[in-house]
Design a protein around this motif. Sequence first.
Motif, PDB file in Angstrom:
ATOM      1  N   TYR A 172       0.837  -1.207   0.000  1.00  0.00           N
ATOM      2  CA  TYR A 172       0.000   0.000   0.000  1.00  0.00           C
ATOM      3  C   TYR A 172       0.864   1.246   0.000  1.00  0.00           C
ATOM      4  O   TYR A 172       2.054   1.199   0.291  1.00  0.00           O
ATOM      5  N   HIS A 173       0.235   2.363  -0.303  1.00  0.00           N
ATOM      6  CA  HIS A 173       0.966   3.622  -0.331  1.00  0.00           C
ATOM      7  C   HIS A 173       0.954   4.280   1.047  1.00  0.00           C
ATOM      8  O   HIS A 173      -0.108   4.465   1.644  1.00  0.00           O
ATOM      9  N   GLU A 220       2.222   7.787   2.682  1.00  0.00           N
ATOM     10  CA  GLU A 220       2.778   9.098   2.356  1.00  0.00           C
ATOM     11  C   GLU A 220       3.984   9.353   3.254  1.00  0.00           C
ATOM     12  O   GLU A 220       4.958   9.966   2.843  1.00  0.00           O
ATOM     13  N   THR A 229      -1.093   7.866   5.909  1.00  0.00           N
ATOM     14  CA  THR A 229      -1.626   7.297   4.674  1.00  0.00           C
ATOM     15  C   THR A 229      -3.043   7.815   4.452  1.00  0.00           C
ATOM     16  O   THR A 229      -3.506   8.695   5.187  1.00  0.00           O
ATOM     17  N   ASN A 273      -5.606   4.710  -1.364  1.00  0.00           N
ATOM     18  CA  ASN A 273      -5.188   3.331  -1.610  1.00  0.00           C
ATOM     19  C   ASN A 273      -6.248   2.513  -2.342  1.00  0.00           C
ATOM     20  O   ASN A 273      -5.923   1.564  -3.041  1.00  0.00           O
ATOM     21  N   ARG A 311      -4.396   4.855  -6.276  1.00  0.00           N
ATOM     22  CA  ARG A 311      -3.285   3.922  -6.474  1.00  0.00           C
ATOM     23  C   ARG A 311      -3.520   3.038  -7.701  1.00  0.00           C
ATOM     24  O   ARG A 311      -2.613   2.795  -8.488  1.00  0.00           O
TER      25      ARG A 311
END
Length: 691
Positions: free
Chosen positions: A87-88, A90, A119, A124, A128
Amino acid sequence: HCALSAHRTAGTRSFLSRAWELSEQPLKKLVRRPLRLRLEAGAHEPMEPVSTPYQHSLLKDRSQYDAEWRRSVEDPAGFWGDMASNYHWEQQFETNHQSENFDVRKGKIFQKWFRGGKTNLTYNCLDRHIERGLGDSPALLWEGNEPGTDKVLTYKQVHAAVCQLANWLKANGITKGDAVAIYLPMLPELPIAMLACARIGAVHSVIFGGFSSDALASRVKNCEAKVVITATGGMRGKKAIPLKRIVDKGLAKVSGLVSKVLVYKNPDVPECDWTDGRDVWWQDELASQSTDCAVEWVESEHPLFTLYTSGSTGQPKGVLHTTGGYMLMAGTTTRYVFDLQPGDVYWCTADCGWITGHTYLTYGPLLNGAASVVFEGQPTYPDAGRVWAIVQKYKVKQLYTAPTLIRALINAGDQWVTKYDRSSLAILGTVGEPINPIAWQWYHEVVGEGRCPIVDTYWQTETGAHIITPLPGVWPQPPGCASLPFFGVQPVMLNEKGEELQGAGEGFLAVKASWPSTLRTLFGDHARYETTYFQPFKGYYFTGDGTRRDKEGRYWITGRVDDVINVSGHRIGTAEVEAALTEHPGCSEAAVVGIEHAVKGQGLYAYITLKEGHEYTDALKKELVNIVRSQIGAFAAPDVIHWAPGLPKTRSGKIMRRVLRKIAAKEESELGDTSTLADPAVVDALIANRP
Ligand code: ATP
Ligand code: MG
């Protein structure tokens, strides 16, 4: 039926006795009492496990699962660190990302995961995938109440709609941490509204569209919502539900709190009353908003949503979940338990008003880039074939539903199922209550043609995600068994003193250490949070459910501990007797409760609903009693059989045994909190039908 019965235990289970009147005891009192239960290793023979040809895309077999599970609990930082990299973030969380206190003796209970990380869940779920080129794949497949009404929304389209609503919320004073109540029918706008809140760090509280104005008012008040998002109304089969009217009535009871009501004009139910200055139209207001909205990066522990439990056992509890840990478990369980991959067409029949609709209709599937079916209507409208018509229409690969619906569809007859093409189905799931083996078998054989593994997922609003569940195709699956813990979850079986039991046996189901998506508190009532979950057994999270564990280490949920009945010293789980009763070909559903009995302490009182075409006769009554005698033992034979036209269920479809206990005891004036009862008329019909 015979083949099935042969694998069941014959009835020699004996438990040491002690007066154990569990019926209406609050949990606190219940576990403080000196309970005794003897645990008999291997007393329960599991039914024969069923194998399917399904091959999981990530896991080869049980031994690989065992190794990965061991790693997940021995090195949670390493394991969850790996999962989190899907997952992303930040801002990256600290390597030593977890801190918790799980033990009331050490002070206040708290759990924090992915410390220091920032995040955003909506980013997400949507951005994404768009960034990696999946923007034109379907995200939400909406099937309306009437066959033939439908809509496909791609990831890009959902993103645009989410941004418009997020911008509107911001323009109307909603900022990070503010609460927004959502009271919508199952339109795409419902998951869109959830995602819009999460995008700007607002905390959503979805109120199931079947709730009354009182229930709505108390929920709006409890979460301190500034904005309510609703619709003029919604359709359930032939019935129009006037949602806006219910909102108006509810808000009159909590005046001053809500400054704006955003109303989606549902063309099926176009009319509603209007309060100038407060009410605005979704369609008018959102069209002018930009389809881009900057993401609000939030801390891992930033509140994501509050949501109420089903109210099966008492007053519903307002559960709070936070961002980082919930995201990780929602995404990871959906990936593994449904083997879900980008592009899969997946259908969860739950309403977004329940936790299942949060984790496994909205967030889990979208985190995995799948297409999630959103069904507005009723599964038996316009006829009993609707579910299978939808499976055929969208070529659904994973179907996730509840035992209550499976039993209703069995009742309607196999011809409704076989009429439709189900060859797209690969994995079948169930959740909400223990599934009786007969229903399991039907789901497996008739629906899945013996080809699809069944995932009997055990979890709670509180756990946020599956905690004990089969993984499809990874091991053969006995019917009615939730089986093994998901990664990172350490279930334990406790005796009445709170001591961990080893090996096979029976006891209280608890969890030993924090997992990422565990609830953080009961909203506005941290004391109730500690008393409900952490006081009963010091050092553990207590689920409130009983379990047995077999020699293979698999867990079988036996039902709520406050539903356990003690007949002449035999502890009997309701799930077991109900499973036996439903083996009778005439029995559609069974619900068993305890009643006072002069000799035995407690006796068994069984409510039975019959399948279509079967009649209630004395002979049938005898057959039902005999089936329990032969399957479990004479001690478990019901003392009373009550023919039930219907059973009282929560709005999420679970049997409310506490209401049945009151009716059996002729104490129907003391039914308790029935705000989550789906159909109050059922109660009157039962009373009128007393044997
Ligand atoms: P309340 O807590 O208000 O009484 P509830 O417990 O029914 O309501 P949920 O959080 O929706 O609210 O349901 C969780 C419960 O559902 C579990 O504790 C368990 O009793 C039951 N359950 C869920 N899935 C399963 C399953 N696969 N097998 C057995 N029981 C299950
Ligand atoms: Mg519960």
